[in-house]
Design a protein around this motif. Structure first.
Motif, PDB file in Angstrom:
ATOM      1  N   THR A   1      -3.701  27.986 -13.475  1.00 23.48           N
ATOM      2  CA  THR A   1      -4.598  27.296 -12.309  1.00 23.48           C
ATOM      3  C   THR A   1      -5.619  28.277 -11.738  1.00 23.48           C
ATOM      4  O   THR A   1      -5.668  29.326 -12.078  1.00 23.48           O
ATOM      5  CB  THR A   1      -3.498  26.959 -10.794  1.00 23.48           C
ATOM      6  OG1 THR A   1      -2.669  26.346 -11.078  1.00 23.48           O
ATOM      7  CG2 THR A   1      -4.673  26.625  -9.918  1.00 23.48           C
ATOM      8  N   GLY A   2      -6.976  27.594 -11.927  1.00 26.67           N
ATOM      9  CA  GLY A   2      -8.117  28.125 -11.566  1.00 26.67           C
ATOM     10  C   GLY A   2      -8.693  27.264 -10.243  1.00 26.67           C
ATOM     11  O   GLY A   2      -7.979  26.635  -9.734  1.00 26.67           O
ATOM     12  N   ALA A   3     -10.022  27.960 -10.207  1.00 27.20           N
ATOM     13  CA  ALA A   3     -10.651  27.062  -9.078  1.00 27.20           C
ATOM     14  C   ALA A   3     -12.093  27.159  -9.280  1.00 27.20           C
ATOM     15  O   ALA A   3     -12.693  28.258  -9.832  1.00 27.20           O
ATOM     16  CB  ALA A   3     -10.218  27.737  -7.562  1.00 27.20           C
ATOM     17  N   PHE A   4     -12.916  26.192  -8.710  1.00 24.31           N
ATOM     18  CA  PHE A   4     -14.233  26.350  -8.541  1.00 24.31           C
ATOM     19  C   PHE A   4     -15.101  25.645  -7.254  1.00 24.31           C
ATOM     20  O   PHE A   4     -14.240  24.951  -6.598  1.00 24.31           O
ATOM     21  CB  PHE A   4     -14.919  25.807  -9.905  1.00 24.31           C
ATOM     22  CG  PHE A   4     -14.491  24.200 -10.125  1.00 24.31           C
ATOM     23  CD1 PHE A   4     -15.482  23.191  -9.460  1.00 24.31           C
ATOM     24  CD2 PHE A   4     -13.384  23.930 -10.949  1.00 24.31           C
ATOM     25  CE1 PHE A   4     -14.826  21.907  -9.796  1.00 24.31           C
ATOM     26  CE2 PHE A   4     -13.228  22.614 -10.973  1.00 24.31           C
ATOM     27  CZ  PHE A   4     -13.932  21.492 -10.494  1.00 24.31           C
TER      28      PHE A   4
ATOM     29  N   VAL B   1     -13.062  32.298  -5.260  1.00 23.29           N
ATOM     30  CA  VAL B   1     -14.070  31.183  -5.017  1.00 23.29           C
ATOM     31  C   VAL B   1     -14.099  30.982  -3.524  1.00 23.29           C
ATOM     32  O   VAL B   1     -15.288  30.701  -2.915  1.00 23.29           O
ATOM     33  CB  VAL B   1     -13.473  29.986  -5.697  1.00 23.29           C
ATOM     34  CG1 VAL B   1     -14.185  28.818  -5.299  1.00 23.29           C
ATOM     35  CG2 VAL B   1     -13.489  30.237  -7.304  1.00 23.29           C
ATOM     36  N   MET B   2     -12.942  31.073  -2.684  1.00 23.62           N
ATOM     37  CA  MET B   2     -13.101  30.760  -1.300  1.00 23.62           C
ATOM     38  C   MET B   2     -14.173  32.025  -0.703  1.00 23.62           C
ATOM     39  O   MET B   2     -14.874  31.819   0.364  1.00 23.62           O
ATOM     40  CB  MET B   2     -11.734  31.085  -0.810  1.00 23.62           C
ATOM     41  CG  MET B   2     -11.642  30.537   0.723  1.00 23.62           C
ATOM     42  SD  MET B   2     -10.110  30.494   1.526  1.00 23.62           S
ATOM     43  CE  MET B   2      -9.457  31.856   1.563  1.00 23.62           C
ATOM     44  N   ALA B   3     -13.914  33.313  -1.178  1.00 22.22           N
ATOM     45  CA  ALA B   3     -15.052  34.306  -0.794  1.00 22.22           C
ATOM     46  C   ALA B   3     -16.256  33.797  -0.752  1.00 22.22           C
ATOM     47  O   ALA B   3     -17.374  33.883   0.100  1.00 22.22           O
ATOM     48  CB  ALA B   3     -14.691  35.646  -1.215  1.00 22.22           C
ATOM     49  N   GLN B   4     -16.654  33.311  -1.811  1.00 19.20           N
ATOM     50  CA  GLN B   4     -18.019  32.793  -2.301  1.00 19.20           C
ATOM     51  C   GLN B   4     -18.558  31.651  -1.505  1.00 19.20           C
ATOM     52  O   GLN B   4     -19.576  31.866  -0.929  1.00 19.20           O
ATOM     53  CB  GLN B   4     -17.880  32.556  -3.814  1.00 19.20           C
ATOM     54  CG  GLN B   4     -19.123  31.999  -4.075  1.00 19.20           C
ATOM     55  CD  GLN B   4     -19.289  31.266  -5.528  1.00 19.20           C
ATOM     56  OE1 GLN B   4     -18.310  31.711  -6.322  1.00 19.20           O
ATOM     57  NE2 GLN B   4     -19.885  30.305  -5.853  1.00 19.20           N
ATOM     58  N   THR B   5     -17.904  30.613  -1.330  1.00 19.79           N
ATOM     59  CA  THR B   5     -18.072  29.376  -0.635  1.00 19.79           C
ATOM     60  C   THR B   5     -18.048  29.722   0.801  1.00 19.79           C
ATOM     61  O   THR B   5     -18.923  28.788   1.505  1.00 19.79           O
ATOM     62  CB  THR B   5     -17.150  28.223  -0.948  1.00 19.79           C
ATOM     63  OG1 THR B   5     -15.634  28.751  -0.777  1.00 19.79           O
ATOM     64  CG2 THR B   5     -17.105  28.111  -2.467  1.00 19.79           C
ATOM     65  N   SER B   6     -17.540  30.513   1.236  1.00 22.84           N
ATOM     66  CA  SER B   6     -17.264  30.902   2.781  1.00 22.84           C
ATOM     67  C   SER B   6     -18.640  31.219   3.412  1.00 22.84           C
ATOM     68  O   SER B   6     -19.203  30.946   4.414  1.00 22.84           O
ATOM     69  CB  SER B   6     -16.503  31.855   3.303  1.00 22.84           C
ATOM     70  OG  SER B   6     -16.764  33.166   2.863  1.00 22.84           O
TER      71      SER B   6
END
Length: 430
Positions: A297-300, A372-377
């Motif tokens: 699993t990955g995320a974007f 990714v969550m750190a980036q989008t926050s």
């Protein structure tokens, strides 16, 4: 008293008005000379918020720095917490530090039951507060809530499926996202159970990203209330793209329910789904079905119509507050200062959430999904800061109804958004 009585509308607020007045007439420190030195500091945090190792260390450190003070630490359950908080905040002896959901905070701010912390912001690491969560703790120009932690949604995907479908990099724009869905369908579509994107009809948190990305808003502040704007061009464009995703993916997710019914991560864990929109905390649920899925699993970020860093995201999370009737206000502020410092915010990040009072997310970024969550926050936002927003989420949510009506064809885009506007205005309009 006039302001209190004016705000005390509805059963819960009436309880606050009748029970809370007796304890709100004097200075918070009057009943406890020296700001409540000595005695017991009662702290309520919610289940799943802070790791037990963190709270144990925090409470030991606080007690060591405050001889004679004992921390009565209690973990609360989300189920039924609204009424429990209402009762507690109305009383003469409420807990001294309380975690409150970000969408619950405005209601309690408006009811006048929270301590004004405006003068303490700088002392509580205010320069590093998470911008998207900060607004939920502010009311009429004053600060009542301190950001505790947040989480945001991202697209969680199967790296192996993307590779097999010839997708060499995660999509960054809406068109690239649709193209990826088409490639996945071409590769795996012979399996009738396969879904390129699992997207329930009522995942309105995901819809918010698409609305904001198109320049729309759910509602705008106006006068003493909010005016719904779900029928604006930007909001309609977001809703239209949501339908595009549903139609393109051919998802079998229910159009009349949300991501929790059934649990979408459980569906993902079944191995027939390539993508879903969720939070990193959902992955362990998928791993219960397939322990090996974590490594696959990955995320974007949720793609933007213009590409780039991704669409704005909804920041769900909590604030920390001090009841106005606390008998230990100075001690409560000391506790907040310790909890919101770098040491414990780093531990919050390591546990998988975005820290509310620190821009240091290095610990969170060590995990691929957390990074990714750190980036989008940084591009996070919250729902309209209406004192009545809790009624939207706990009742017949007009945004969910709008999604289902439009996706099932029961209503046109114009009719669905117009009806949702009318229903939402009845709740938050004044």
């Amino acid at each position: 008293m006039k302001r209190w009585l004016k705000l005390a509308a509805g059963a819960a607020a009436i309880t606050l008005a009748t029970a809370g007045c007796a304890g709100s007439g004097g200075s918070p420190d009057a009943a406890a000379p020296g700001g409540g030195q000595g005695g017991t500091l009662t702290v309520w945090l919610m289940t799943g918020s802070a790791p037990e190792s963190l709270t144990q260390e925090l409470n030991r450190e606080f007690e060591a720095a405050h001889p004679g003070v004992k921390v009565d630490y209690q973990v609360q359950q989300w189920n039924g917490i609204q009424q429990k908080l209402t009762t507690a905040l109305a009383g003469d002896t409420p807990p001294d530090v309380i975690e409150v959901g970000s969408t619950q905070t405005p209601a309690f701010e408006a009811q006048g039951v929270l301590q004004d912390l405006t003068g303490d912001v700088a002392n509580l690491n205010g320069a590093q507060w998470l911008a998207g969560l900060k607004a939920s703790g502010e009311y009429e120009g004053k600060t009542y809530g301190v950001p505790f932690y947040a989480a945001s949604r991202e697209v969680i995907y199967r790296k192996d499926m993307f590779e097999q479908a010839g997708i060499t990099k995660p999509p960054a724009s809406n068109q690239e996202w649709l193209d990826a869905i088409a490639r996945l369908k071409a590769k795996f579509g012979s399996d009738k159970d396969f879904q390129p994107l699992y997207l329930p009809g009522q995942n309105w948190y995901a819809l918010l990203s698409l609305i904001w990305d198109n320049g729309g808003e759910v509602a705008k502040s106006g006068g003493k209330g909010f005016k719904s704007t779900l029928d604006s061009p930007g909001s309609k464009a977001g809703l239209e793209f949501y339908k595009q995703l549903v139609d393109a993916s051919g998802t079998t997710a229910p159009k009349d329910n949300d991501e929790a019914n059934p649990q979408q991560a459980g569906i993902y864990g079944g191995g027939k789904v390539a993508m879903f929109i969720g939070t990193p905390s959902e992955l362990p649920t998928a791993a219960k079905t397939d322990p090996g899925i974590t490594a696959k699993t990955g995320a974007f970020p949720i793609p933007s119509r213009t590409g780039g860093a991704g669409a704005p995201v909804f920041l769900g999370g909590s604030n920390l507050v001090v009841p106005v009737n606390s008998k230990h206000i100075d001690l409560a502020k000391d506790y907040l200062k310790l909890l919101t410092g770098a040491k414990y915010m780093t531990q919050m990040a390591a546990a998988g959430t975005v820290p509310g009072t620190s821009t240091d997310v290095a610990a969170l970024a060590k995990d691929p999904l957390g990074a990714v969550m750190a980036q989008t926050s940084k591009n996070g936002r919250t729902v309209p800061a209406s004192p009545k927003w809790g009624e939207v989420e706990s009742g017949q949510n007009p945004i969910k109804d709008m999604l289902t009506a439009y996706l099932t064809g029961k209503k046109s885009l114009d009719q669905a958004t117009a009806d949702a506007n009318t229903a939402l205005d009845k709740i938050i309009g004044g």
